[in-house]
Design a protein around this motif. Structure first.
Motif, short mmCIF file in Angstrom:
data_model
loop_
_atom_site.label_atom_id
_atom_site.label_comp_id
_atom_site.label_asym_id
_atom_site.label_seq_id
_atom_site.Cartn_x
_atom_site.Cartn_y
_atom_site.Cartn_z
N ALA A 139 8.93 55.23 -26.17
CA ALA A 139 8.11 54.58 -24.64
C ALA A 139 9.69 54.75 -24.06
O ALA A 139 8.92 55.45 -23.08
N ALA A 140 10.43 54.81 -23.74
CA ALA A 140 11.42 54.56 -22.52
C ALA A 140 11.74 55.72 -22.56
O ALA A 140 11.71 56.62 -21.61
N ALA A 141 11.31 56.83 -24.26
CA ALA A 141 11.94 58.21 -24.24
C ALA A 141 10.63 59.18 -22.74
O ALA A 141 11.11 59.84 -22.48
N VAL A 142 9.37 58.38 -23.25
CA VAL A 142 8.47 58.83 -22.20
C VAL A 142 8.77 58.60 -21.21
O VAL A 142 8.26 59.97 -19.79
N LEU A 143 9.28 57.68 -20.29
CA LEU A 143 8.81 57.64 -19.12
C LEU A 143 10.69 58.11 -18.90
O LEU A 143 10.01 58.74 -17.74
N ASP A 144 11.01 58.04 -19.19
CA ASP A 144 12.30 59.32 -18.96
C ASP A 144 12.01 60.58 -18.32
O ASP A 144 12.51 60.74 -17.76
N ALA A 145 11.67 61.12 -19.87
CA ALA A 145 10.55 62.36 -19.43
C ALA A 145 10.49 63.01 -18.31
O ALA A 145 10.60 63.51 -17.73
N ALA A 146 9.21 62.16 -18.07
CA ALA A 146 8.12 61.43 -16.72
C ALA A 146 8.45 61.39 -15.47
O ALA A 146 8.63 61.41 -14.31
N GLY A 147 9.91 61.25 -15.41
CA GLY A 147 10.36 60.70 -14.31
C GLY A 147 10.16 59.16 -13.93
O GLY A 147 10.32 58.84 -12.32
N ILE A 148 9.84 58.44 -14.52
CA ILE A 148 8.89 57.53 -13.98
C ILE A 148 10.12 56.00 -14.29
O ILE A 148 11.05 55.48 -15.33
N ALA A 149 10.91 55.25 -13.30
CA ALA A 149 11.37 54.31 -12.83
C ALA A 149 11.15 52.77 -13.40
O ALA A 149 10.42 52.39 -13.46
N TYR A 150 12.04 52.66 -13.90
CA TYR A 150 11.91 51.24 -14.54
C TYR A 150 12.98 49.92 -15.12
O TYR A 150 13.84 50.77 -15.02
N THR A 151 12.71 49.02 -14.66
CA THR A 151 14.21 48.10 -15.17
C THR A 151 14.56 48.19 -16.55
O THR A 151 13.74 48.09 -17.11
N PRO A 152 15.53 48.77 -16.65
CA PRO A 152 16.31 47.80 -17.80
C PRO A 152 16.21 46.68 -18.41
O PRO A 152 16.43 45.97 -17.96
N GLU A 153 16.40 46.58 -19.27
CA GLU A 153 16.17 45.18 -20.10
C GLU A 153 17.66 44.37 -20.01
O GLU A 153 17.05 43.44 -19.70
N ASP A 154 18.58 44.43 -19.59
CA ASP A 154 20.15 44.00 -18.73
C ASP A 154 19.38 43.03 -17.63
O ASP A 154 19.55 41.73 -17.14
N GLU A 155 18.41 43.82 -16.55
CA GLU A 155 18.02 43.56 -15.32
C GLU A 155 17.06 42.67 -15.37
O GLU A 155 17.33 41.47 -14.77
N ASP A 156 16.05 42.49 -16.56
CA ASP A 156 14.93 42.12 -16.93
C ASP A 156 15.59 41.01 -17.24
O ASP A 156 15.19 39.67 -16.92
N ASP A 157 16.54 41.12 -18.48
CA ASP A 157 17.23 39.57 -19.02
C ASP A 157 18.12 38.86 -17.59
O ASP A 157 17.42 37.61 -17.30
N GLU A 158 18.53 39.47 -16.91
CA GLU A 158 19.04 38.84 -15.12
C GLU A 158 17.90 38.22 -14.34
O GLU A 158 18.21 36.60 -13.76
N ARG A 159 16.89 37.87 -14.81
CA ARG A 159 15.33 37.50 -13.61
C ARG A 159 15.59 36.81 -14.42
O ARG A 159 14.59 35.19 -13.87
N ARG A 160 14.96 36.57 -15.65
CA ARG A 160 14.67 35.39 -16.62
C ARG A 160 15.95 34.51 -16.41
O ARG A 160 15.67 33.18 -16.60
N ALA A 161 17.03 35.30 -16.61
CA ALA A 161 18.08 33.67 -16.88
C ALA A 161 17.38 32.73 -18.01
O ALA A 161 17.29 32.82 -19.11
N ASP A 162 18.08 31.60 -17.22
CA ASP A 162 17.36 30.00 -17.71
C ASP A 162 16.59 29.96 -17.12
O ASP A 162 16.31 28.38 -17.56
#
Length: 322
Positions: free
Chosen positions: A217-240
Motif C-alpha cells: 500500500a505504501a509503495a502504491v501511494l508513493d508511486a501515485a505521489g500521495i502524501a501520508y504520515t509516516p508511522e513514526d509521526e503517527d506514533d508520536e501523535r499517539r504517544a502515551d
C-alpha cells in the motif's frame, strides 16, 4: 452547535455520549435493535469508571430531525454506507450544514463534497466497542480518543476550530490540521490490515501478511505521489495518550466486529480496495490488497465467522507472481 451523530455505533456512540455528557446537544441516528434500545432505555456508555445511561434523542434518519441553524453532522457510518447516508441527508439537511467524516478510508469526504459545501475530515484514533444494542464502550482512559480535524480537501477555518474545541470539552484530544488528508492516508496504511485481522484473526503468520499488505500500500501511494504520515509521526501523535482501559476482549478491530455481528457487509472496499483503485489508476497492481478485499467481502457476504481462515489458506489464493 448541535451534533447529529449519523451512525451511533462504536465510535459514533461513544463520541455522542461524551458530547452529551459535556453539555452539548446531541441527536443520534441509528437503526434496528440499536435504535429500539436507545429509545426505550437510552444510550449506555461503559468506561473504566463504570457505566452511565443517558437519555439522548434518537431517530431513524434525517426526516425525523427538526433541522436548525448550527447543526453539525458527524458522519460515523462505515464507508460502504456513506452513499446512502448522504442521499438521506441531502433530502432534509440544509445545504450549508457542515458534514464531518469520522470514518476510516479517504473516499467519504470526496463523496460528501458532491452534495455539501462544507466538509471536514477527522483522523480517528479511538478504540471503542459496540457491545450490544444500546451499549457502547470506550476502551481507552482517561482520553477516549484523538480526533484531529481539518477542512476537506485542505485548510482549517472557524468551524473546524469550534468542533475541535467541542471534542476537547468532551474529553478527547483534538487539533485542527490543514493537512488532515495526509493524516487520513497515514491512518489508511494502518487500516489495510483490518481485512486479514477479520478473516484470519490474530494468529501466527498474520503479522507477516499484514506487513506485506502495508508495504504494498505504501509503495502504491508513493508511486501515485500521495502524501501520508509516516508511522513514526503517527506514533508520536499517539504517544502515551491512548491508554487501554480494559483488556481487549474484542478479538479484532472494527472489521472483525462487523463479521462478528453478522452485518452482511464490511468496509474492505474502502480500505484495501482504495489501494487497489489507486494502483489501477496508475497502471500498477496490488495483489495483496486485492486478496484482502476479496476475502473480507466473501466472509461478509456468506456470513462466515471471523478468524476462521488460516494464513496458509489466505496466501494460497494469491496470484503466482505476487
Amino acid at each position: 452547535m448541535r451534533f447529529i451523530v449519523y451512525g451511533a455505533g462504536a465510535v459514533g456512540g461513544v463520541l455522542g455520549a461524551c458530547l452529551h455528557r459535556s453539555g452539548r446537544q446531541v441527536v443520534l441516528v441509528a437503526r434496528g435493535a440499536h435504535l429500539a434500545a436507545l429509545r426505550e432505555h437510552g444510550l449506555t456508555l461503559q468506561d473504566v469508571g463504570g457505566e452511565r445511561t443517558m437519555a439522548i434523542p434518537a431517530v431513524s434518519g434525517p426526516a425525523e430531525i427538526g433541522w436548525q441553524d448550527g447543526d453539525v453532522v458527524l458522519l460515523a457510518v462505515k464507508g460502504q454506507d456513506t452513499e446512502a447516508a448522504l442521499r438521506e441527508l441531502a433530502a432534509y439537511a440544509p445545504a450549508a450544514t457542515p458534514v464531518v467524516s469520522l470514518q476510516n478510508g479517504v473516499d467519504n469526504e470526496r463523496q460528501a463534497l458532491r452534495i455539501f459545501e462544507h466538509v471536514y475530515g477527522v483522523c480517528v484514533m479511538s478504540p471503542t466497542t459496540h457491545l450490544t444494542p444500546g451499549i457502547v464502550r470506550a476502551d481507552c482512559h482517561p482520553v477516549p480518543g484523538l480526533l484531529d480535524i481539518g477542512r476537506f480537501p485542505s485548510g482549517t477555518d472557524a468551524t473546524a476550530e469550534s468542533i475541535a474545541a467541542a471534542f476537547r470539552a468532551a474529553g478527547y484530544e483534538s487539533v485542527p490540521r490543514p493537512d488532515i488528508m495526509r493524516w487520513k492516508y497515514g491512518k489508511l496504511l494502518r487500516n489495510v490490515g483490518n481485512a486479514v485481522d477479520a478473516v484470519c484473526g490474530r494468529t501466527a503468520g498474520v503479522r507477516e501478511i499484514v506487513g506485506r499488505i502495508r508495504a504494498e500500500a505504501a509503495a502504491v501511494l508513493d508511486a501515485a505521489g500521495i502524501a501520508y504520515t509516516p508511522e513514526d509521526e503517527d506514533d508520536e501523535r499517539r504517544a502515551d495518550i491512548l491508554k487501554a482501559a480494559v483488556a481487549d476482549s474484542r478479538g479484532g478491530g472494527s472489521s472483525w466486529q462487523s463479521l462478528a455481528r453478522g452485518t452482511g457487509h464490511i468496509e474492505a472496499d474502502y480500505l484495501s480496495g482504495e489501494i487497489v483503485l489507486v494502483a489501477r489508476l496508475h497502471g500498477l497492481s496490488a495483489p495483496y490488497n486485492e486478496n484482502a478485499r476479496r476475502w473480507a467481502n466473501l466472509f461478509a457476504r456468506e456470513g462466515r465467522a471471523p478468524a476462521s481462515l488460516t494464513p496458509g489458506e489466505w496466501l494460497a489464493t494469491l496470484p503466482a507472481d505476487a
